[in-house]
Write a protein that holds these residues in place. Structure first.
Motif, PDB file in Angstrom:
ATOM      1  N   TYR A   1     -36.596 -38.502   1.617  1.00 39.32           N
ATOM      2  CA  TYR A   1     -37.300 -37.704   2.565  1.00 39.32           C
ATOM      3  C   TYR A   1     -38.942 -37.891   2.897  1.00 39.32           C
ATOM      4  CZ  TYR A   1     -32.954 -34.990   2.918  1.00 39.32           C
ATOM      5  OH  TYR A   1     -31.609 -34.539   3.075  1.00 39.32           O
TER       6      TYR A   1
ATOM      7  N   HIS B   1     -30.728 -35.024   8.965  1.00 43.58           N
ATOM      8  CA  HIS B   1     -31.348 -33.751   8.121  1.00 43.58           C
ATOM      9  C   HIS B   1     -32.708 -33.595   8.683  1.00 43.58           C
ATOM     10  CE1 HIS B   1     -33.149 -31.459   4.731  1.00 43.58           C
ATOM     11  NE2 HIS B   1     -32.219 -30.789   5.142  1.00 43.58           N
TER      12      HIS B   1
ATOM     13  N   GLU C   1     -32.874 -32.249  11.794  1.00 43.50           N
ATOM     14  CA  GLU C   1     -32.771 -30.814  12.186  1.00 43.50           C
ATOM     15  C   GLU C   1     -33.830 -29.937  11.695  1.00 43.50           C
ATOM     16  OE1 GLU C   1     -28.972 -29.998   9.940  1.00 43.50           O
ATOM     17  OE2 GLU C   1     -27.932 -31.303  11.249  1.00 43.50           O
ATOM     18  N   GLN C   2     -34.625 -30.393  10.685  1.00 42.11           N
ATOM     19  CA  GLN C   2     -35.529 -29.632  10.221  1.00 42.11           C
ATOM     20  C   GLN C   2     -37.006 -29.911  11.013  1.00 42.11           C
ATOM     21  OE1 GLN C   2     -35.878 -28.110   7.176  1.00 42.11           O
ATOM     22  NE2 GLN C   2     -33.500 -28.493   7.015  1.00 42.11           N
TER      23      GLN C   2
ATOM     24  N   LYS D   1     -38.697 -32.232  11.338  1.00 41.17           N
ATOM     25  CA  LYS D   1     -39.712 -33.304  10.689  1.00 41.17           C
ATOM     26  C   LYS D   1     -39.962 -34.521  11.632  1.00 41.17           C
ATOM     27  CE  LYS D   1     -40.353 -30.583   7.245  1.00 41.17           C
ATOM     28  NZ  LYS D   1     -41.384 -29.533   7.021  1.00 41.17           N
TER      29      LYS D   1
END
Lengths: 249, 249
Positions: B7, B42, B45-46, B48
DNA sequence: TCAAATTTTGTAAAATCGTGCAACATACCT
DNA sequence: AGGTATGTTGCACGATTTTACAAAATTTGA
C-alpha cells in the motif's frame, strides 16, 4: 500510456491552446487516430471539450478567436521553438514571456531536463507544470485578459529581485531602426523589466514580424543578444541584423 | 512483503509519478497482478488513489476527472458554488483559494458584476480572466504541480500586504474538534496567510469532508465565519457548528 | 462538382478485469 | 498444542474493455 493520461493531456492542451488537431495529438501520444477520436468523443460527452471536425476546441466560449494567419504561422513557431530548446541546459534559470511561440517552446522541453523557469504567462505556466522536472515560478500581478499575462507593479517589482541566465522573449516586432516594439504600453514596461532581469535576451519571432514596428519601443536592436526565426541565418533579410552583432539561429 | 508495505509503495509511487501501471507494480513487487488489482481497488475505496483501466493515477489530480461518484460530488460542488455567488457584491475584494469548488464558483459568477479577485490558483485564474468585468490578480510564487497553485514565501509575502473583504476557502477537511485541516504542510502555510489577509473566511466544502481531518491544522473551527455545504442549514450534522457560532448556508 | 480529409462503422486481436476456488498463512479460541 | 475461523494469495476462466486496422459514408474546401 494510460487512457486517463491521454484525457488529461487533451483537456489540458485544449485549455491552454483553445484548439487541438486530432492528428497532432495522435502523433504526439503515439496512438492511432481512432483512439484519439474515441477520447475526444468521450471528453465531449463529459462536456470537458467540444469536438469539432478535425480536432477539438474549448467548450467554454472564448473572448478572442484565433486568426487565420496564426494557424498558418504555427509550424513556423514550432520550428523556432525547437531551435530555442537547444539553448536550455541543466539547472539553468530561465525567464519566459508570453505568446504562442513561448508556449510552443514550453511544450517542446524534453522530459529529462531539470531547470527553473520564471514566467508571468498563464498559458506558459499551465504548460510547464505538466513537465515532470521543471520548477515553475509564476510572477504574480494583475492579469491582462487578452494577453493572459501578469502586468503592473507587482510583476515588475518581483522581476527586480531576480536575475535569470536567459530570457526568451516571445511576441513583439523587431525593426533594425525602431528596435523591439510593442502595441501595449504596460507590456512594454513588463518586457523592459524582464530584460533587466536577464543576462541574455533571446527574441523568438516569425519573420513576418521582422522589419515592422508598433507604437512603443522596448529597446534598441543592439540590446538583443540572439534572434531566432524560422529562416536560415544566411537569409538576406537577416544580414543587417548579423552586422549589428546579433547571434542568429 | 506485507500488504501495508505494498500500500505504502503504491501510494508513494502515485504521489511521485502521478501514475502507475498495474503490470509494473506487480513485476516490481514480485506478486501477482491480481493482488495488485485488489490493492488498487482497496486504495481507491479509501480515496488514496484513483484506479483506472490498466493502473492508477493520483486522486488529487482530479481536476479533470469523470468518475461517477465524482460527478455526483460535482453536483454538490455546483450547488455550493451557486450559494457562494450570492455573497459577492459590486466592488468587493475577494480572495479565492484553489480546489474544484472554487473553480466552479469562478465559473458561476454572473457576467454583469464587477469586483476584484486575488488568487494563487492557476485554474481559477484561467477561469476568471474569461469574465468580462472581474479584475484578477494572481498571487505569484512557486507552482505546485499537483494542486496547481502558487506556494511558498513569495505567495505568503504578497498576501501579507493585502486585506480582502472575503475569503473563499475551497478544499480542506473540517472537524469540530480538530478544526480546519490539510494534508500538505505548505498548503497549510498558504491558507493560514490567506485567512490573515481576509476580514471574513467562508469555507466551501461538501459534507463528505465534514467531521474528518487531515495531518495538519490550519485553524480552529471558531475562526471560520461562514460554512457553505450542499446540506440544509437545519441538517443534524451541522447543528454543532451552528452552536459554535458559524453562519451556515 | 470533385478530390482530399475526416468520420463512422464493423471487426478482430490484445490487454485487462472480475469471479470462483484451492492453497496457505494468520489470528483466535479452547 | 490443536482446531477452527478468518483473511490473503495465486491461478484459471470467461467477460469486458481497449485498441488498431479496413472499408464505407460523410464532410470540407476549392
Amino acid at each position: 500510456m494510460l487512457r486517463e493520461e491521454r484525457y488529461n493531456y487533451i483537456v489540458n492542451e485544449v485549455k491552454i491552446r483553445n484548439r487541438v488537431l486530432l492528428t497532432d495529438i495522435a502523433r504526439k501520444l503515439n496512438v492511432s487516430e481512432d483512439t484519439i477520436r474515441r477520447d475526444l468523443n468521450h471528453l465531449d460527452e463529459q462536456g470537458k471539450i467540444k469536438k469539432v471536425h478535425g480536432g477539438a476546441i474549448s467548450s467554454s466560449f472564448h473572448l478572442y478567436s484565433y486568426r487565420e494567419d496564426q494557424i498558418y504561422a504555427h509550424e513556423h513557431k514550432s520550428t523556432i521553438a525547437s531551435k530555442a530548446v537547444k539553448l536550455l541546459h541543466e539547472n539553468c534559470v530561465v525567464l519566459m514571456s508570453g505568446g504562442t511561440t513561448n508556449l510552443e517552446l514550453a511544450r517542446l522541453i524534453p522530459d529529462n531536463i531539470r531547470f527553473t523557469v520564471f514566467t508571468p504567462s498563464l498559458p506558459v505556466a499551465m504548460q510547464l507544470i505538466a513537465h515532470p522536472l521543471v520548477e515553475t515560478i509564476f510572477i504574480g500581478g494583475r492579469l491582462s485578459k487578452d494577453a493572459q499575462i501578469a502586468l503592473g507593479g507587482d510583476a515588475i517589482r518581483t522581476l527586480s529581485h531576480l536575475k535569470a541566465d536567459i530570457l526568451f522573449m516571445g511576441t513583439g516586432n523587431l525593426d533594425l531602426d525602431s528596435g523591439l516594439t510593442e502595441f501595449d504600453w504596460e507590456v512594454v514596461q513588463l518586457k523592459k523589466a524582464m530584460m533587466e532581469s536577464a543576462k541574455k535576451t533571446v527574441v523568438l519571432t516569425i519573420s513576418e514580424k521582422i522589419n515592422s514596428s508598433q507604437r512603443f519601443k522596448i529597446c534598441a536592436t543592439s540590446e538583443v543578444h540572439t534572434l531566432i526565426t524560422e529562416l536560415e541565418p544566411s537569409h538576406s533579410l537577416l544580414i543587417p541584423f548579423r552586422e549589428k552583432g546579433l547571434e542568429l539561429i
